[in-house]
Write an enzyme that holds these catalytic residues in place. Sequence first.
Site, PDB file in Angstrom:
ATOM      1  N   GLU A 258    -122.092 -81.980 -85.460  1.00 23.27           N
ATOM      2  CA  GLU A 258    -121.512 -81.000 -86.385  1.00 23.27           C
ATOM      3  C   GLU A 258    -120.804 -81.811 -87.448  1.00 23.27           C
ATOM      4  OE1 GLU A 258    -122.162 -77.989 -86.258  1.00 23.27           O
ATOM      5  OE2 GLU A 258    -122.847 -77.722 -84.209  1.00 23.27           O
ATOM      6  N   CYS A 297    -114.276 -77.397 -91.785  1.00 24.83           N
ATOM      7  CA  CYS A 297    -115.641 -77.825 -92.070  1.00 24.83           C
ATOM      8  C   CYS A 297    -116.433 -76.713 -92.746  1.00 24.83           C
ATOM      9  CB  CYS A 297    -116.325 -78.220 -90.763  1.00 24.83           C
ATOM     10  SG  CYS A 297    -116.215 -76.940 -89.517  1.00 24.83           S
TER      11      CYS A 297
HETATM   12  P1  NAP Z   1    -114.376 -88.732 -88.450  1.00 24.20           P
HETATM   13  O1  NAP Z   1    -113.547 -89.728 -89.113  1.00 24.20           O
HETATM   14  O2  NAP Z   1    -115.840 -88.843 -88.585  1.00 24.20           O
HETATM   15  O3  NAP Z   1    -113.937 -88.723 -86.931  1.00 24.20           O
HETATM   16  C1  NAP Z   1    -114.503 -87.829 -86.019  1.00 24.20           C
HETATM   17  C2  NAP Z   1    -114.280 -88.334 -84.620  1.00 24.20           C
HETATM   18  O4  NAP Z   1    -115.062 -89.513 -84.408  1.00 24.20           O
HETATM   19  C3  NAP Z   1    -112.837 -88.747 -84.335  1.00 24.20           C
HETATM   20  O5  NAP Z   1    -112.506 -88.372 -83.029  1.00 24.20           O
HETATM   21  C4  NAP Z   1    -112.896 -90.255 -84.466  1.00 24.20           C
HETATM   22  O6  NAP Z   1    -111.890 -90.909 -83.744  1.00 24.20           O
HETATM   23  C5  NAP Z   1    -114.244 -90.510 -83.841  1.00 24.20           C
HETATM   24  N1  NAP Z   1    -114.778 -91.836 -84.113  1.00 24.20           N
HETATM   25  C6  NAP Z   1    -114.715 -92.561 -85.244  1.00 24.20           C
HETATM   26  N2  NAP Z   1    -115.357 -93.721 -85.075  1.00 24.20           N
HETATM   27  C7  NAP Z   1    -115.839 -93.735 -83.819  1.00 24.20           C
HETATM   28  C8  NAP Z   1    -116.598 -94.660 -83.038  1.00 24.20           C
HETATM   29  N3  NAP Z   1    -116.995 -95.811 -83.544  1.00 24.20           N
HETATM   30  N4  NAP Z   1    -116.913 -94.336 -81.767  1.00 24.20           N
HETATM   31  C9  NAP Z   1    -116.528 -93.158 -81.252  1.00 24.20           C
HETATM   32  N5  NAP Z   1    -115.802 -92.258 -81.934  1.00 24.20           N
HETATM   33  C10 NAP Z   1    -115.458 -92.528 -83.210  1.00 24.20           C
HETATM   34  O7  NAP Z   1    -114.014 -87.277 -88.934  1.00 24.20           O
HETATM   35  P2  NAP Z   1    -112.559 -86.638 -89.078  1.00 24.20           P
HETATM   36  O8  NAP Z   1    -111.910 -87.299 -90.237  1.00 24.20           O
HETATM   37  O9  NAP Z   1    -111.844 -86.581 -87.800  1.00 24.20           O
HETATM   38  O10 NAP Z   1    -112.921 -85.156 -89.450  1.00 24.20           O
HETATM   39  C11 NAP Z   1    -113.146 -84.711 -90.749  1.00 24.20           C
HETATM   40  C12 NAP Z   1    -114.604 -84.483 -91.013  1.00 24.20           C
HETATM   41  O11 NAP Z   1    -115.160 -83.706 -89.959  1.00 24.20           O
HETATM   42  C13 NAP Z   1    -114.863 -83.700 -92.254  1.00 24.20           C
HETATM   43  O12 NAP Z   1    -115.856 -84.337 -92.986  1.00 24.20           O
HETATM   44  C14 NAP Z   1    -115.319 -82.335 -91.770  1.00 24.20           C
HETATM   45  O13 NAP Z   1    -116.190 -81.670 -92.640  1.00 24.20           O
HETATM   46  C15 NAP Z   1    -115.957 -82.647 -90.474  1.00 24.20           C
HETATM   47  N6  NAP Z   1    -115.871 -81.519 -89.549  1.00 24.20           N
HETATM   48  C16 NAP Z   1    -117.009 -80.887 -89.200  1.00 24.20           C
HETATM   49  C17 NAP Z   1    -116.950 -79.792 -88.340  1.00 24.20           C
HETATM   50  C18 NAP Z   1    -118.184 -79.040 -87.924  1.00 24.20           C
HETATM   51  O14 NAP Z   1    -118.083 -78.230 -87.014  1.00 24.20           O
HETATM   52  N7  NAP Z   1    -119.309 -79.262 -88.514  1.00 24.20           N
HETATM   53  C19 NAP Z   1    -115.726 -79.364 -87.844  1.00 24.20           C
HETATM   54  C20 NAP Z   1    -114.577 -80.051 -88.226  1.00 24.20           C
HETATM   55  C21 NAP Z   1    -114.670 -81.133 -89.087  1.00 24.20           C
HETATM   56  P3  NAP Z   1    -110.568 -91.461 -84.468  1.00 24.20           P
HETATM   57  O15 NAP Z   1    -109.874 -90.317 -85.057  1.00 24.20           O
HETATM   58  O16 NAP Z   1    -109.813 -92.081 -83.349  1.00 24.20           O
HETATM   59  O17 NAP Z   1    -111.033 -92.432 -85.503  1.00 24.20           O
END
Ligand code: NAP
Length: 672
Positions: A258, A297
Amino acid sequence: MKTLKLLNYAADQWVSGAGALEEVRSAVTGEVIAETGSVGLDYAAMLDHARKVGGPALRKLTFHERALMLKALANAIMAKKEELYELSYETGATRADSWIDIEGGAGTLFSFSSKGRRELPNGRVLIDGAMEPLSKNGTFVGQHVFTPLQGVAVHINAFNFPVWGMLEKLAPTLLAGVPAIVKPASQTGYLTEAAFRIMIEAGILPPGAIQLLVGIPGDLLDPLTCQDVVSFTGSAATAMKLQSHPVIGRESVRFVAERDSLNASILGPDAGPGTPEFDLFIKEVAREMTAKAGQKCTAIRRAMAPAEHLDAVQAALAERLAKVRIGDPREEGVQMGALASRAQLNAVRSAVMELSKSARIVAGDPDASPVPGDGAFISPILLRSDDPWDSAAVHDVEAFGPVSTIMPYRDLDDAIALANRGMGSLALSLFTFDKSVATDFVLGAGAYHGRMVLLDRTSAKESTGHGSPLPVLVHGGPGRAGGGEEMGGVRGVKHYMQRTALQGSPDVLSAVIGQWLPGAEKPTGAAHPFRKRISELDIGYTLKTESRTVTLEDIEHFAHFTGDTFYAHMDEEAAKANPIFDGRVAHGYLILSFAAGLFVDPAPGPVLANYGLENLRFLTPLYPGDSMRVELTVKSKSVRNEEMGEVRWAVMVFNQKDELAATYDLLTMNQP
Ligand code: NAP
């Protein structure tokens, strides 16, 4: 506030990460509020624990037992929701924002609990579709079933909904019978940890069912197999990184993504200023920009309007956004809190800068700090692109904050083409009072959008809005949105199960699936099945009735008594002229009534009520003088509570030549 030291929950123990922990700051004050990390954890042991302890314990339970656990978890969260609300302010969220996260999360558990008990059997195998006849004599048939995966669901969540994000993934996973390891985003993991702790302390789940990682999960993915699922929510960049991990392709690990998307909202060509749809559009775009400070999102990133109405849209939106009160989310009357962190603030500012190369800012100032101090506050930013056809950025750059771009379209086809330029989105809304506009839009844009909300004056008041994913509807979208699908009621449960096509005899397959299949044995006995409680009724137990003749007098009596004097029952010539009948025939409803008269045992007893028929088909007409008899077979049964449950009966009505005249499922409520 005292700094929270976040703990991981590994193999049913609370453990701290080793070494230097990462600091997490309040979105509102910038002060350190938590320390988090999972260095030193044995990830392989955690996976092993889930597989060897959690999975078997969950798989022993029936769908209904698991569904009841979800309800108990939701009640535990609700009982302590005020603690979560209090903590949630630190994420920058207002109480209204946190309502979506906390009570929306509990509501998702409630919804899956109720769907699980209503739509899934009180067994451990989920039947998928009807039996497929595969042989002439019916001794070899096919039936699709789902059984739980025997691995682990690794849930990686985004920072914006720390409670809901965890629960919307856990609900279908646990209902399927699969254990999970939850990895929240570091920025807001303290809220996830608090909600997780409530669930653990409630003592509802079996050991090994859920585990928590409050730091970067390192090599967690390395030991995954085809029995595991990674369910990821977050940015496209992280999704791509994780999805390209060699184990995902090599082991065919299910990967549900997602991601972000450039969701659009469209003002219909009919919905100019002065129409209710225009006002609703303005309200919704402004609401979606400011709810959760635009960190949704599903938020509207692109707002499209007929070119001639774009100035009016700009003026109305700017006026509305100027009135939004920004501040400490704890303060009474504040409508928009802070972004989740200073890092997030910087990311939003640079995305706005990128967007402003091909669009101009017409409301708000990305560089101003609307609230003094170190909080991550920003005002809503409205951009305008007058040339969305030539600008790639407005369809591609996601500013994950209170930011939207308005743009014109020329005609409906143009609006559809622009909406689809996002190359896959989670949610689209269309404001029109013209049904043909709605129809054309769905056909033109459906393939690019996971959810479409068609709003007008009749539905807007009760609508759940553009940006709310619902547990009963699918959440996800193609392409840019990640290509994943979550929730959608029972559909979401199946993501954690394997579909298998079974082939064998009806008897064997009936035993496996716990439901009688046509062609399987039909044992009879002296006792009428209506005299038996659910616990005493065996699947397949059958009553074979006496037969009765259907006379012309019966048909006429029924016709005049009910008022159903349709010609096929009353007029020999007209009935004969009908290509289906050879003359007057008995009413289908008469056959059903006579069938009940043949199989019912009238005295008070375990059968409480008839509550419906399903799959009814009339196959061979009954003519005056024909006779009919019934076979009533226990097809499946499901206890709902201590007072009652449902019995599904296969009813077959035969004529004197043993041809099937009618067949249907009868549903009764019975004593357990
Ligand atoms: P993100 O930076 O991609 O992080 C998402 C998750 O991935 C976090 O728990 C992060 O952990 C983890 N992560 C990062 N690097 C990783 C790795 N190498 N191995 C395992 N896990 C890792 O996204 P975010 O900033 O939290 O969220 C914002 C984004 O999410 C926006 O672009 C939004 O549009 C999208 N979003 C989409 C939805 C949907 O349902 N489609 C819903 C909500 C948000 P850490 O925080 O510890 O780095």
